[in-house]
Design an enzyme around this catalytic site. Structure first.
Site, short mmCIF file in Angstrom:
data_model
loop_
_atom_site.label_atom_id
_atom_site.label_comp_id
_atom_site.label_asym_id
_atom_site.label_seq_id
_atom_site.Cartn_x
_atom_site.Cartn_y
_atom_site.Cartn_z
N ASP A 1 0.86 -1.35 -0.11
CA ASP A 1 0.05 0.18 -0.09
C ASP A 1 0.98 1.48 0.07
OD1 ASP A 1 -2.11 1.73 0.00
OD2 ASP A 1 -3.18 0.80 1.52
C1 BGC Z 1 -5.11 3.29 0.38
C2 BGC Z 1 -5.36 2.39 -0.76
C3 BGC Z 1 -5.06 3.00 -2.13
C4 BGC Z 1 -3.91 3.50 -2.14
C5 BGC Z 1 -3.55 4.35 -3.46
C6 BGC Z 1 -3.78 3.92 0.22
O1 BGC Z 1 -3.82 5.01 1.04
O2 BGC Z 1 -5.14 2.53 1.50
O3 BGC Z 1 -6.41 1.67 -0.42
O4 BGC Z 1 -5.41 1.79 -3.08
O5 BGC Z 1 -3.70 4.53 -1.21
O6 BGC Z 1 -4.18 5.46 -3.51
#
Ligand code: BGC
Length: 756
Positions: A280
Site C-alpha cells: 500500500d
Molecule cells: C489506500 C489504498 C489505495 C492507495 C492508493 C492508500 O492510502 O490505503 O486503498 O489504493 O492509497 O491510492
C-alpha cells in the site's frame, strides 16, 4: 455435452494455457536476460503522479526516472492524452522500451459513480455488482487505465472504522461472493482493451483495527482469521485476481507488508496465488515507524516476505542493491518480483501494444454515457435500505407540498461518497434535483438547509475534504432552524436529508461517536415536533447508532452515498417508482459500547435466554440489551413477504449426500417487489466453538403482488466446512440447524443430522 467431450475440452484448454504460459515465459526470460539489476529494481517501483491525491508523498523527477528504466508503473494520472505521453517516454526513450502499468483507485465506478461498496453490497445482487465493475472497467480503460486498486474486501465488524464504507460489510460468505463478482467484472477478458487488472486489498485483516482507529494494530487467532476474515481475499484469488495489495496494519506482531506467513505461506503456498503483490501507499517505509528497522532493513523484509512492487516509498529502488551486496536479499528474490510485474504487463497485452488503452475515440464516447448513468441510477435504488416505514408514510404522493430540509439536501459533491477520485462532482444529481425531476409539476418543494453538518466547524472541515464541500452556512443556527421550521409548517410531509458527509467515512475517517452529528440531530427533533410526517433520508458510509431515530422518526430510508445518480435514485424510491429491496450487510448497533456487534457471533458459555434482555451472571450489559437496532440482512419494502413451509428433503444425511431446503415465499402485499431470501446454518457441536449462525446462501427473488414461489437451496457438506484448530478445512458430523428467513434475526428453522 457428454462427459468424454467435457474432458477433451478441458484437456485442450489446459494444453492451450500451457502453450500460452510457455510463450510468456520465453518472452520474459529473453527480456530479463537483457535487464540490468537497476532495470529490474525499476520494475518494482510504483510512484504516484499528482493528478489526484490519495496519500502523503509523491515521487519527484518521474519523467527522468521513466527514461532511466526506474519505474514499473504509475498511478494517480488521469486522461488518455497524459497517459499516452508518459507511455511514449517509457517505450520510446527508455533502453528496453518496457511499457508501464497505469493504476488508479477505481473503487465504485470511474466517472460514472455507483454507490459506495458498503451500499453496493446491500443490493445482494451479484449481477448488478458485477455490472458496476464492468462499467467501471470500461470507462477507466477508455481513459488509459489498465489496473485498479479494487476490490476492497476487508471484513469489518466495527462501524467506528471509516473504511467500513469501502468493503462489503461483516460477512465472509457474502463478502466472498462479492469479491468474485467484482473480479469478474473488472477482468472479464484481459485480452480485450475494455478489461483491466484488479487488485484485491488490503491483505490482510485491515478491517479488524483495534478501536476502529485506522491503521491500528490487528491481533487475532488463526482460527478466526481463517474462518471469518480471510475467505473474501481467497475468493478473489480463486477468481483469478491479477494482483493483491498488502495492508498497512500489523498481524501477529508483523506488519502485513513484511509478513511472510500471510504473503508467502498462505497466499502463495496454500492458495496458489500467481499474480503480483503491491505494497500500500508507503506501506514499506511505514515499517520504520512500526519499529522494524531502517529503510534498507524494512525494504529487504518486504521483498523477502513476498512484496513485489513498492507503492510510492522507493525503498526497493534505493536500497535493494545494497541489500543484495550484503546478502540480505537474493537475486532470485529480486528476479521473482520483477518477473511477476512483467507477467502482469504481458497478460494485459502491453508488450504487444503499449497503447492498447490509449484510444481517444473510446475516451470520448464510452465515459459517463447516458446508458451508464441509467444503470447507475437503477443499481443505486436497489442498494438503499428502508429501515422503517410506519403507517406507510412512504412512498410519497406526487401531489401536495414537500419540505426538503437538511445540509445534504441540495448538495452534489457529497453524493458520490468516498473514493470517487475520477468523478466530476458537479455532474452528480442532488436530492433536490432528483425530487424535482421525478415529482412532476403537482408537487411543490420548499427547501431550507436547516443546519450545517456539525456545530463544530473544525470537525466539519475535516469531514469535507477533497472538494466535497458542504459550503458551510455562517448564519446563526437559530436563524437556519427558524427558516426550516417555516418551510416544514407549510408542508404536507418533511423530507430530512441528514447524516454524514462523504468524507466522514473512508480512509483515515474513523469516529468514536457514530450518531447523526449534533446540530442535525437538533434539527431532526425540531422537525418532529411540528407533528408533520418526517421521512429521514439518511446519508452514511457506516452503520450508525440511531436507536433514538428508530424510536421516533416514522420513516427512515438509508441511502448511503448513491453515486452519480444518487438524487434520481432517491426520488425513484421515495415516490415508489422503485420498490426498495436493499438489505443491510453489517449490523447496526444501539450504541458504540456494543461494538463489535455482529450476527455470526459465538454463543459463549452463558448466553442470554431468548427474549430476555438482562439476567445476572449472563453475557450481557447492565445498561443496554444485546440486540442491534437493525440486524444483518434486514431491510423493508413497500410490499410484504411471508415465509412458510420450510421443508428439508431429508432430516438425516450421510457422507456426500445433498440436502435441499425449500421455503414458500409469498408476496402478500399490493406491489411487485424483490426479496433477498437468506439461508443460515448452525453447527450445533464442533471440535471448536461455532457461530450461532452463518450465512450460507441467498437468492434475490422477484415476485409480483399476490404471487408465491417455492425457493430452493441445495446444501452440501462444503457448506458445513470450517478450519479447525489445526487449520484443517473440513466438516464434522453432528446436528445442524438450517434456517431460512428475510434477515439474520427473523428465520424459520429445522434440524438435520449429518454423519460421515
Ligand atoms: C489506500 C489504498 C489505495 C492507495 C492508493 C492508500 O492510502 O490505503 O486503498 O489504493 O492509497 O491510492
Amino acid at each position: 455435452m457428454r462427459k468424454i467431450e467435457i474432458i477433451v475440452a478441458l484437456l485442450f484448454a489446459a494444453v492451450a494455457l500451457h502453450a500460452q504460459d510457455a510463450k510468456m515465459n520465453a518472452y520474459i526470460n529473453n527480456l530479463m536476460s537483457k535487464m540490468t539489476l537497476d532495470e529490474k529494481l525499476g520494475q518494482l517501483n510504483l510512484p504516484a503522479a499528482g493528478d489526484i491525491t490519495t496519500g502523503q508523498a509523491n515521487s519527484s523527477d518521474i519523467g527522468k526516472k521513466i527514461k532511466d528504466g526506474k519505474v514499473g508503473g504509475l498511478f494517480n494520472i488521469k486522461s488518455v492524452a497524459k497517459i499516452r505521453a508518459v507511455q511514449e517516454v517509457a517505450v520510446e526513450e527508455s533502453r528496453l522500451k518496457i511499457p508501464l502499468l497505469f493504476g488508479m483507485d477505481v473503487i465504485h465506478g470511474y466517472e460514472t459513480v455507483f454507490p459506495i461498496p458498503l451500499g453496493l453490497s446491500c443490493s445482494w445482487d451479484m449481477e448488478e455488482i458485477e455490472k458496476s465493475a464492468r462499467i467501471a472497467a470500461t470507462e477507466a480503460s477508455a481513459d488509459g487505465i489498465c489496473w485498479t486498486f479494487s476490490p476492497m474486501v476487508d471484513i469489518s465488524r466495527d462501524p467506528r472504522w471509516g473504511r467500513i464504507a469501502e468493503g462489503s460489510g461483516e460477512d465472509p460468505y457474502l463478502g466472498s461472493q462479492i469479491a468474485k463478482a467484482m473480479v469478474r467484472g473488472y477482468q472479464s477478458d484481459l485480452s480485450k482493451n475494455n478489461s483491466i487488472m484488479a487488485c484485491v486489498k488490503h491483505y490482510a485483516l485491515y478491517g479488524a483495527a483495534e478501536g476502529g482507529r485506522d491503521y491500528n494494530t490487528v491481533d487475532m487467532s488463526k482460527v478466526r482469521m481463517f474462518n471469518e476474515y480471510l475467505p473474501p481475499y481467497k475468493a478473489a484469488v480463486d477468481a483469478g485476481v491479477g494482483s493483491l495489495m498488502a495492508s498497512f496494519n500489523e498481524v501477529d506482531g508483523v506488519p502485513a507488508t513484511g509478513n511472510k506467513f500471510l504473503l508467502t505461506e498462505v497466499l502463495r503456498k496454500r492458495w496458489g496465488f500467481k499474480g503480483f503483490v503491491v505494497s500500500d501507499y508507503t506501506g514499506i517505509n511505514e515499517m520504520i515507524a512500526h519499529g522494524l528497522g531502517d529503510l534498507q532493513t524494512v525494504s529487504a523484509v518486504a521483498l523477502r516476505a513476498g512484496v513485489d512492487m513498492d507503492m510510492v516509498g522507493e525503498g526497493f529502488l534505493t536500497t535493494l542493491k545494497e541489500s543484495l551486496k550484503e546478502g540480505k536479499v537474493t537475486l532470485q528474490e529480486i528476479n521473482n518480483a520483477c518477473r511477476l510485474v512483467l507477467e502482469a504487463k504481458y497478460k494485459l497485452g502491453l508488450f504487444a501494444n503499449p497503447y492498447k488503452y490509449c484510444d481517444e475515440k473510446r475516451a470520448a464516447t464510452e465515459i459517463f454515457t447516458d446508458g451508464n448513468r441509467r444503470t447507475a441510477r437503477a443499481i443505486a435504488a436497489d442498494c438503499f435500505v428502508l429501515l422503517k416505514n410506519q403507517n406507510n408514510v412512504l412512498p410519497l404522493k406526487k401531489s401536495g407540498t414537500i419540505a426538503l430540509i437538511g445540509p445534504l439536501a441540495d448538495n452534489r459533491a457529497n453524493m458520490t461518497g468516498t473514493w470517487s477520485v475520477a468523478a466530476n462532482f458537479n455532474k452528480s444529481i442532488s436530492v433536490m434535483q432528483g425530487l424535482k425531476d421525478v415529482a412532476g409539476d403537482n408537487v411543490k418543494i420548499l427547501y431550507a438547509r436547516g443546519s450545517n453538518l456539525s456545530a463544530d466547524s473544525l470537525f466539519e472541515e475535516r469531514a469535507t475534504v477533497f472538494g466535497k464541500t458542504l459550503n458551510r452556512d455562517h448564519r446563526p443556527a437559530e436563524e437556519m432552524l427558524k427558516e426550516a421550521l417555516n418551510a416544514a409548517n407549510q408542508a404536507d410531509v418533511i423530507v430530512a436529508a441528514l447524516g454524514e458527509s462523504a468524507e466522514m467515512t473512508g480512509e483515515s475517517s474513523s469516529r468514536s461517536e457514530i450518531g447523526i452529528p449534533d446540530v442535525q440531530e437538533d434539527l431532526l427533533k425540531a422537525l418532529l415536533k411540528t407533528g408533520k410526517p418526517v421521512v429521514l433520508v439518511l446519508f452514511t458510509g457506516r452503520p450508525l447508532a440511531i436507536k433514538w431515530e428508530n424510536d421516533h422518526v416514522p420513516a427512515i430510508l438509508n441511502v448511503w452515498f448513491g453515486g452519480t445518480e444518487a438524487g434520481h435514485a432517491i426520488a425513484d424510491v421515495l415516490f415508489g417508482r422503485v420498490n426498495p429491496s436493499g438489505k443491510l450487510t453489517a449490523t447496526w448497533p444501539q450504541n458504540v459500547g456494543q461494538v463489535p456487534l455482529y450476527y455470526n457471533q459465538k454463543n459463549t458459555g452463558r448466553p442470554l435466554p431468548e427474549g430476555e434482555w438482562f439476567q445476572k451472571f449472563r453475557s450481557n450489559y447492565l445498561d443496554v440489551s444485546n440486540d442491534p437496532v437493525y440486524p444483518f440482512g434486514y431491510g423493508l419494502t413497500y410490499t410484504h413477504f411471508t415465509y412458510s413451509d420450510l421443508k428439508l428433503s431429508s432430516t438425516f444425511l450421510k457422507g456426500n449426500q445433498k440436502l435441499t431446503a425449500t421455503v414458500t415465499l409469498k408476496n402478500d402485499g399490493d406491489r411487485d417487489g424483490k426479496e433477498v431470501v437468506q439461508l443460515y446454518i448452525r453447527d450445533l457441536v464442533g471440535s471448536i466453538t461455532r457461530p450461532v449462525k452463518e450465512l450460507k446462501g441467498f437468492q434475490k427473488v422477484y415476485l409480483k403482488a399476490g404471487e408465491s414461489k417455492d425457493v430452493f437451496f441445495t446444501i452440501t457438506t462444503d457448506d458445513l466446512k470450517f478450519y479447525n484448530s489445526d487449520l484443517k478445512y473440513d466438516w464434522e458430523q453432528g446436528e445442524f440447524v438450517i434456517m431460512v428467513g428475510s434477515n439474520s434475526r427473523d428465520v424459520k428453522e429445522v434440524k438435520v443430522s449429518w454423519i460421515k
